[in-house]
Design a protein around this motif. Sequence first.
Motif, short mmCIF file in Angstrom:
data_model
loop_
_atom_site.label_atom_id
_atom_site.label_comp_id
_atom_site.label_asym_id
_atom_site.label_seq_id
_atom_site.Cartn_x
_atom_site.Cartn_y
_atom_site.Cartn_z
N THR A 154 0.84 -1.21 0.00
CA THR A 154 0.00 0.00 0.00
C THR A 154 0.87 1.26 0.00
O THR A 154 0.36 2.36 0.16
CB THR A 154 -0.91 0.01 1.23
N GLY A 155 2.18 1.07 -0.13
CA GLY A 155 3.08 2.23 -0.14
C GLY A 155 3.64 2.55 1.22
O GLY A 155 4.49 3.45 1.35
N ALA A 156 3.19 1.85 2.25
CA ALA A 156 3.69 2.11 3.60
C ALA A 156 3.48 0.87 4.46
O ALA A 156 2.59 0.07 4.18
CB ALA A 156 2.98 3.31 4.23
N VAL A 157 4.31 0.72 5.48
CA VAL A 157 4.16 -0.38 6.44
C VAL A 157 4.21 0.22 7.84
O VAL A 157 5.13 0.99 8.15
CB VAL A 157 5.29 -1.42 6.28
N PRO A 158 3.23 -0.12 8.71
CA PRO A 158 3.24 0.47 10.06
C PRO A 158 4.52 0.16 10.84
O PRO A 158 5.10 1.04 11.48
CB PRO A 158 2.01 -0.17 10.73
N GLY A 159 4.97 -1.11 10.82
CA GLY A 159 6.16 -1.46 11.60
C GLY A 159 5.82 -1.74 13.05
O GLY A 159 4.66 -1.99 13.40
N GLY A 160 6.83 -1.70 13.92
CA GLY A 160 6.62 -1.97 15.34
C GLY A 160 7.50 -3.12 15.80
O GLY A 160 8.58 -3.35 15.27
N VAL A 161 7.00 -3.85 16.80
CA VAL A 161 7.77 -4.92 17.43
C VAL A 161 7.34 -6.26 16.85
O VAL A 161 6.15 -6.51 16.68
CB VAL A 161 7.55 -4.92 18.96
N VAL A 162 8.33 -7.12 16.55
CA VAL A 162 8.01 -8.43 16.01
C VAL A 162 8.99 -9.46 16.59
O VAL A 162 10.16 -9.16 16.81
CB VAL A 162 8.06 -8.43 14.46
N THR A 163 8.46 -10.66 16.87
CA THR A 163 9.30 -11.75 17.36
C THR A 163 9.46 -12.78 16.25
O THR A 163 8.47 -13.17 15.62
CB THR A 163 8.66 -12.40 18.60
#
Length: 425
Positions: A154-163
């Motif tokens: 979609t042209g962007a990725v929220p991101g954040g914490v991932v395991t």
Amino acid sequence: MSMSSPHWPAPVAHGPVDATVPLPGSKSMTNRALILAALAEAPATITRPLRSRDTELMAGALRALGTGVGGDSGDWQVAPGELRGPARVDVGLAGTVMRFLPPVAALASGEIAIDGDPRARERPMGPIVTALRALGAEVEDAGRGALPFTVRGTGAVPGGVVTVDASGSSQFVSGLLLAAPRFEKGVEVRHEGAPVPSAPHLAMTVRMLRDAGATVETGENVWHVAPGAVRAREWPIEPDLSNAAQFLGAALVTGGRVTVPGWPPETTQPGDALRGLLGAMGAEVALGPDGLTVRGPGGFAGLEADLHEVGELTPVLAALAALADSPSRLTGIAHLRGHETDRLAALVTEINGLGGDVRELPDGLEIRPRPLHGGVFHTYDDHRMVMAAAVLGLAVDGVEVENPATVGKTLPGFTDLWTSMLASG
């Protein structure tokens, strides 16, 4: 299997080698630099890159997403563009492309279909697919956790914490980190599972991100990259030190001398471990202004080593071990079963096929030297199997190497380099 080329008769050394072997650039650094340059805010140059199948696949993948990658030979000029689909991406059998490209594709707008060679569909990809979904990207893989799959950007990725469980490959972490500055909240990757292999490759990712202006914090099994611009810069590429293994090993096998010029005094490349590993086998190793020089004493010892951090050196070290004066145990390398081929099984089959005595351990190989004989050495579309066969051929007459062209994955022109090294002895 890919289209095979004729068998290559591995040349026997008729005396000590005495050669200087300039090596092409590092694949690992080249493909990381291509990603960072594509995500940067302005055009950049990659100097002395490796031009091989793996890096051409990365350049082609980035072009498919709208990045300009130019330069017919020599340096690459990279012009970032708006990342967009629809596009089809071929990752070949390149672990760096299949693991580094999907997070970049998630930043594009449109559908990006990703596929590769038949064997690529067997290589583990689940951790990347699962992680991208957790970070807010849409990936359609029909529940396989493997190639082929489609990233719907979609042209962007929220991101954040991932395991993630990156015990199968450090590339799962590196792939997420390299694109992380462009994710809206950045990315924090937490690893849970058995130890991550190839820690030097992670150190390389972190250093190159910082060189591009990214803010990276690391802890034990955690990596955090803050959101922000990726700075354009010139990327000078070091020689590929892992590809030095077979040339330096030739000095041991023949009791000769090999110098690799341009060996960096400080580096994050895993191949730098060759200095200590070959030294432990009895080589005289010296790093100076001319490069790294290895001299073989004529006769050399086996090796007991944990290669968890430097698994890619295993095929050549196993070949050296088969020619040594005492047994070897190479451990910490269970993850090699998921490489270009199952490298442990392949090495057992092929060295034993020449009369060797190699036994598979749960996490490695036990090698007892025995007199070897000629025969066909199969390479399983794996570049490092060609290099291992070449080392055995130095001391064993009649080694016929199947499909030597597969070495073009990381070292095009290998057979010519090898032959010229022997000719200078």
